[in-house]
Write an enzyme that holds these catalytic residues in place. Sequence first.
Site, PDB file in Angstrom:
ATOM      1  N   HIS A 160      36.442  54.387  40.653  1.00 52.08           N
ATOM      2  CA  HIS A 160      37.093  54.644  41.831  1.00 52.08           C
ATOM      3  C   HIS A 160      36.313  52.468  42.571  1.00 52.08           C
ATOM      4  CE1 HIS A 160      38.668  58.727  42.030  1.00 52.08           C
ATOM      5  NE2 HIS A 160      37.794  58.861  42.048  1.00 52.08           N
ATOM      6  N   SER A 281      35.220  23.350  41.244  1.00 46.52           N
ATOM      7  CA  SER A 281      36.598  22.922  41.919  1.00 46.52           C
ATOM      8  C   SER A 281      36.260  21.381  42.814  1.00 46.52           C
ATOM      9  CB  SER A 281      36.123  23.838  43.312  1.00 46.52           C
ATOM     10  OG  SER A 281      36.642  23.298  44.329  1.00 46.52           O
ATOM     11  N   LYS A 287      31.149  25.525  43.845  1.00 49.80           N
ATOM     12  CA  LYS A 287      32.070  26.616  42.675  1.00 49.80           C
ATOM     13  C   LYS A 287      32.063  26.758  41.081  1.00 49.80           C
ATOM     14  CE  LYS A 287      35.108  29.247  43.862  1.00 49.80           C
ATOM     15  NZ  LYS A 287      36.283  28.788  44.808  1.00 49.80           N
ATOM     16  N   GLU A 294      40.007  34.237  33.221  1.00 48.89           N
ATOM     17  CA  GLU A 294      41.232  34.515  34.429  1.00 48.89           C
ATOM     18  C   GLU A 294      42.552  33.530  33.601  1.00 48.89           C
ATOM     19  OE1 GLU A 294      40.061  32.997  38.575  1.00 48.89           O
ATOM     20  OE2 GLU A 294      39.532  31.436  37.539  1.00 48.89           O
TER      21      GLU A 294
END
Length: 464
Positions: A160, A281, A287, A294
């Site tokens: 979980h 970024s 970043k 992804e």
Amino acid sequence: MNNTVEKPWGGRFTEPTDAFVEAFTASVTFDKRLYAHDIAGSIAHATMLAKIGVLTANERDAIKTGLEAIRTEIEKGEFQWSIAREDVHMNIEARLIDIIGDVGKKLHTGRSRNDQVATDMRLYLRDEMKTIVAELSRLQTALVTLAEQEADTIMPGFTHLQTAQPVTFGHHLLAWFENLKRDHGRLIDCAKRVNVMPLGAAALAGTSYPIDRAYTAELLGFDAPTENSLDAVSDRDFVIEFVSAAALLMVHLSRFSEELILWASAQFNFIELGDSFCTGSSIMPQKKNPDVPELIRGKTGRITGNLMSLLMLMKGQPLAYNKDNQEDKEPLFDTVDNLRASLRVFADMIPAITAKHDNMREAARRGFSTATDLADYLVRQGVAFRDAHEVVGKAVRLGVDTERDLAEMSLQELQGFSDKIGQDVFDVLTLDGSVSARDHLGGTAPAQVRAAAQRARTWIADSQ
Ligand code: ARG
């Protein structure tokens, strides 16, 4: 506007094809990638026709030389692909006639584009699957190598997404190895059904020439000719089967990607991904984005979509060939390209992962991950498991309230929950004690991880 280029099937027509319809029905813009397999199939077909006396040896040789010249033209980028010539098959055949003259018109004896395209697709997929399986094995090898390095590294195991019990990072990595092993098995199994030869089915019913299908199959390296001509030209279940195995494989890569993305975040901070697999970024200087995992997670959507397209493509088709089947190509090609690229980049990315051992251990320590070990300890002292669960729950409550792990409590404090607890409890409350205790086949103990990695290496070697 009408089109005036003469069609090989133009005999029964009195009006030329509408230009828009011509472009609408053409597939050459995408099926030209089958050229090498189309040519290989044609050479084998011509060789078989000469063997049974339908072509002379000279005619066979002229056809073969012409087809090889076309292959060279295509590979040099000199071939003029034409929409008016509809698809890869007719482009090549028409060019053959341009080059070698009327003999070229004999190549299509005893076959149809229907068995030809089904054969091309199988030859193409057979080749691509070899590359895909090789990339998959490379990824699996990278996983085993990292698992061996990280056999002793402790991290929290989750259920979980809540800290559950400590595990070793090597054990976690080998879980993904097992997923991929099944994917490998599915691809190998699918390859058997891909490698049968439709040629000879002709349009749908077979041909009146005394063709030798076993010979053509042997020339092309197929295991056998297909058994039924109607089935041979109409079926694309080998494409569906491959794309289904690909979709499931991508789902595994996607789940693994999701973990890498989470672990690389400041909130988890378990791993560092290699700089060459991330981007920055344009606005936020701090970043470092995990673009590669992804994108793989994203591509899983389109490959699953391809599977749906193919299933829907087939569901309403009566026997035998229907033009619908031309629509099998783009979903297959897209799947092949994206799966191969995803495997390749994943295999390259794994060795560039750096595990942050201290952070992983600290996260395991903070999450009461040895609570089950305390319960098991009490069971060994004669307490029933349900009662032990209750006792440990109370100890965890104290830990939550006082912001301490179980191992940080004093013996006295712990004995306040059960008089069965002795000094030796601290052996099981440590993370290392917890993982080492799970020392059986399939367990997380470092010794088991090393043994599993060894078996994995043997499996990879045997699967080549
Ligand atoms: N381009 C076609 C396809 O991909 C080749 C077969 C065409 N056959 C036909 N009878 N129109 O399916």
